[in-house]
Motif scaffolding. Structure first.
Motif, mmCIF file in Angstrom:
data_model
loop_
_atom_site.group_PDB
_atom_site.id
_atom_site.type_symbol
_atom_site.label_atom_id
_atom_site.label_comp_id
_atom_site.label_asym_id
_atom_site.label_seq_id
_atom_site.Cartn_x
_atom_site.Cartn_y
_atom_site.Cartn_z
ATOM 1 N N GLY A 165 0.813 -1.205 0.000
ATOM 2 C CA GLY A 165 0.000 0.000 0.000
ATOM 3 C C GLY A 165 0.851 1.262 0.000
ATOM 4 O O GLY A 165 1.951 1.290 0.562
ATOM 5 N N GLU A 166 0.327 2.302 -0.604
ATOM 6 C CA GLU A 166 1.072 3.549 -0.785
ATOM 7 C C GLU A 166 1.555 4.140 0.545
ATOM 8 O O GLU A 166 2.641 4.729 0.618
ATOM 9 C CB GLU A 166 0.182 4.564 -1.515
ATOM 10 C CG GLU A 166 0.855 5.890 -1.806
ATOM 11 C CD GLU A 166 -0.072 6.841 -2.545
ATOM 12 O OE1 GLU A 166 0.433 7.763 -3.193
ATOM 13 O OE2 GLU A 166 -1.304 6.653 -2.471
ATOM 14 N N SER A 194 -1.343 1.219 -4.766
ATOM 15 C CA SER A 194 -0.330 0.334 -4.194
ATOM 16 C C SER A 194 0.777 0.159 -5.222
ATOM 17 O O SER A 194 0.593 0.450 -6.409
ATOM 18 C CB SER A 194 -0.931 -1.035 -3.845
ATOM 19 O OG SER A 194 -1.934 -0.927 -2.862
#
Length: 204
Positions: A165-166, A194
């Motif tokens: 995930g970012e 992501s």
């Protein structure tokens, strides 16, 4: 560093609960943790039972201090979960009361059933890796990661991938340090990006 022990396929219910606890404490910004430890315990039990996947844990005495899980897609794992539907339903009741969380469960299951989002992406995948706070900086996470890579390599894989995930900055830094390279930006949940990474094998 203590020698790594592969307990895959030989764990019990209490071990799955411990894996769930370590996951919930160490990956507390991930969506799966929001589904609760009961669901996580069922998930890791299904991963351990699935012949296409790998669950490796490390213990210090009776304490579980880290784990890594990987495999070749989630479809067969979801089937294992559905076999235990009454237990799964009870575990997910709190999430079902939240429409947004229920939608994200649906998104996650759909993503796991789709073909790989990037052409040529490895079939093998790291699902999750975590160690307890007291072991951070000890090299245990790297050892678990390398052990999973060795298992994949022994089974004929030339690379594996992982989705991050970012917002999970420490995870991005860890995978980059281990030699993983970014393949693409993808979306598992609508509106949240992501990164798809690839780790070539063997790990140097």
């Amino acid at each position: 560093m203590r020698p790594m022990v592969d307990h895959a396929k030989s764990l019990g219910a209490s071990d799955y609960r411990k894996v769930a606890q370590v996951h919930a404490a160490s990956i507390n910004r991930g969506f799966l943790s929001s589904l609760g430890e009961r669901f996580l315990a069922l998930l890791y039990e299904a991963i351990d039972a699935d012949r296409n996947s790998i669950l490796i844990v490390e213990k210090s005495g009776e304490n579980l201090i880290g784990f890594v899980a990987g495999g070749r897609g989630m479809k067969s794992i979801y089937r294992k979960l559905l076999i235990s539907f009454p237990r799964l339903f009870i575990a997910l009741v709190p999430a079902m009361l939240n429409p947004m969380r229920l939608k994200r469960i649906f998104d996650l299951m759909c993503f796991g059933r789709r073909k790989k989002p990037v052409s040529g992406c490895p079939e093998a995948e790291l699902f999750s890796i975590a160690v307890v706070d007291a072991e951070r900086g000890s090299g245990l996470a790297s050892k678990l990661y390398e052990t999973l890579g060795q298992r994949f390599f022994q089974e004929g894989e030339t690379a594996f991938c992982m989705v991050v995930g970012e917002t999970l900055g420490p995870a991005h830094r860890f995978y980059q340090k281990m030699g993983a390279v970014s393949l693409a930006r993808i979306s598992v949940h609508k509106g949240q990006s992501s990164t798809l990474y690839q780790q070539d094998l063997p790990i140097s």
